[in-house]
Design an enzyme around this catalytic site. Sequence first.
Site, PDB file in Angstrom:
ATOM      1  CB  SER A 124      39.625  -8.458 -61.013  1.00 46.02           C
ATOM      2  OG  SER A 124      40.219  -7.156 -61.162  1.00 46.02           O
ATOM      3  CE1 TYR A 149      43.344 -11.143 -63.830  1.00 45.89           C
ATOM      4  CE2 TYR A 149      42.487  -9.551 -64.091  1.00 45.89           C
ATOM      5  CZ  TYR A 149      42.795 -10.251 -63.533  1.00 45.89           C
ATOM      6  OH  TYR A 149      43.134 -10.065 -62.436  1.00 45.89           O
ATOM      7  CE  LYS A 153      40.522 -12.750 -61.877  1.00 46.78           C
ATOM      8  NZ  LYS A 153      41.121 -14.174 -60.790  1.00 46.78           N
TER       9      LYS A 153
END
Length: 334
Positions: A124, A149, A153
């Site tokens: 992302s 989150y 990643k």
Amino acid sequence: MQILVTGGTGYIGSHTVVELLKSGKEVVIVDNLSNSSKNVIDNIEKITNKKCKFYEIDIRDEKGLEKVFEENDIEAVIHFAGLKAVGESVVKPLEYYDNNVIGTIKLLEVMKKFVCKKMVFSSSATVYGDPGNPKYVEDMGRGKASSPYGATKAVIEEMLESLYIADNEWTISLLRYFNPIGAHESGLIGENPNGIPNNLMPYIQKVAIGELKELSIFGDNYNTKDGTCIRDYIHVVDLAVGHMKALQKLNKPGVYIHNLGTGAGTSVLDIVKTFEKVNNIKVNYKFAPRRAGDLPEFFADPSKAKSELDWEAKRGIEEMCRDSWNFISKNRNS
Ligand code: NAD
Ligand code: UDP
């Protein structure tokens, strides 16, 4: 030989499975259905007129995954499975690390055991942190994650890089997505989250069908052309095609990083106005305070994906807004 797609019944995964089947690939999906449903498989098959194999398995279930590899001849994995709600990750960080990071470790261990060493990973734009320049280029490196989150990643990217250093037979593609919206033109697959959405387009969709009263636009005094935040919205089908291109290039070991975005910045107000115009429907909105953690503006430099993957986004904002409405208006009760 088959392609294993983890998270293949999810939003981006399902569109990618469609592109894979259309190109003649055989596909095996693994998904625990924590954020999707089994009827997505029927809709994928309706769109493509082709079958895919489905296992309802959690990627943390090593035995279950081993069975998938035993029963199939997996040549590469496209790894979408993961939790993705930024706000929820702040409240439940351990769940996010467990699902996303531990899940990926289990998957990699099983891949290694079955000598399948090719992976495309869903990363992302969030891994850039706040680099101080709104145009994100792959060689900027990773910044400080703004949520658990985002941290999962970044950790997975680092882990995959370490894996390649330890064993240079791996071929790994890290795809950094910008803001996927839109849906398949058939209206059969798209994004329809349960409950109150966090992301812009799902929220607009629910306001447009009358399920929610009005959109809150977070911030109207940013230093941008109309005071609202700017993002790089990308049609989910373009994103899916990007995965096909990355998969085709998995022929030389290494770790390859690519932005998947359009390169164009669009404001929140632009999205709302375009949605209203192309669909001839009113979207009620009000201005609300800024949302914590939002950056005023960022967009992709997509030139590396163009030169190395021969990929570029083709669909514009109007098509994204039209397809998002087409999907939600056909699936308002699901
Ligand atoms: P999604 O929630 O629609 O799809 C993810 C799928 O993974 C779901 O079907 C879910 O049931 C499944 N899943 C979750 N945990 C699992 C587990 N432990 N085992 C098996 N299946 C599991 O999300 P999406 O928007 O399609 O995103 C796909 C990937 O792309 C995610 O990894 C996400 O973090 C990443 N990503 C998404 C965006 C975005 O804005 N949508 C942006 C950047 C990156
Ligand atoms: N946004 C908004 N109202 C909402 C949801 C999002 O104004 O209900 C804005 C948000 O502030 C950001 C943009 O829309 O500027 C995109 O947000 P989203 O959560 O979809 O993606 P992000 O860029 O945060 O990953």
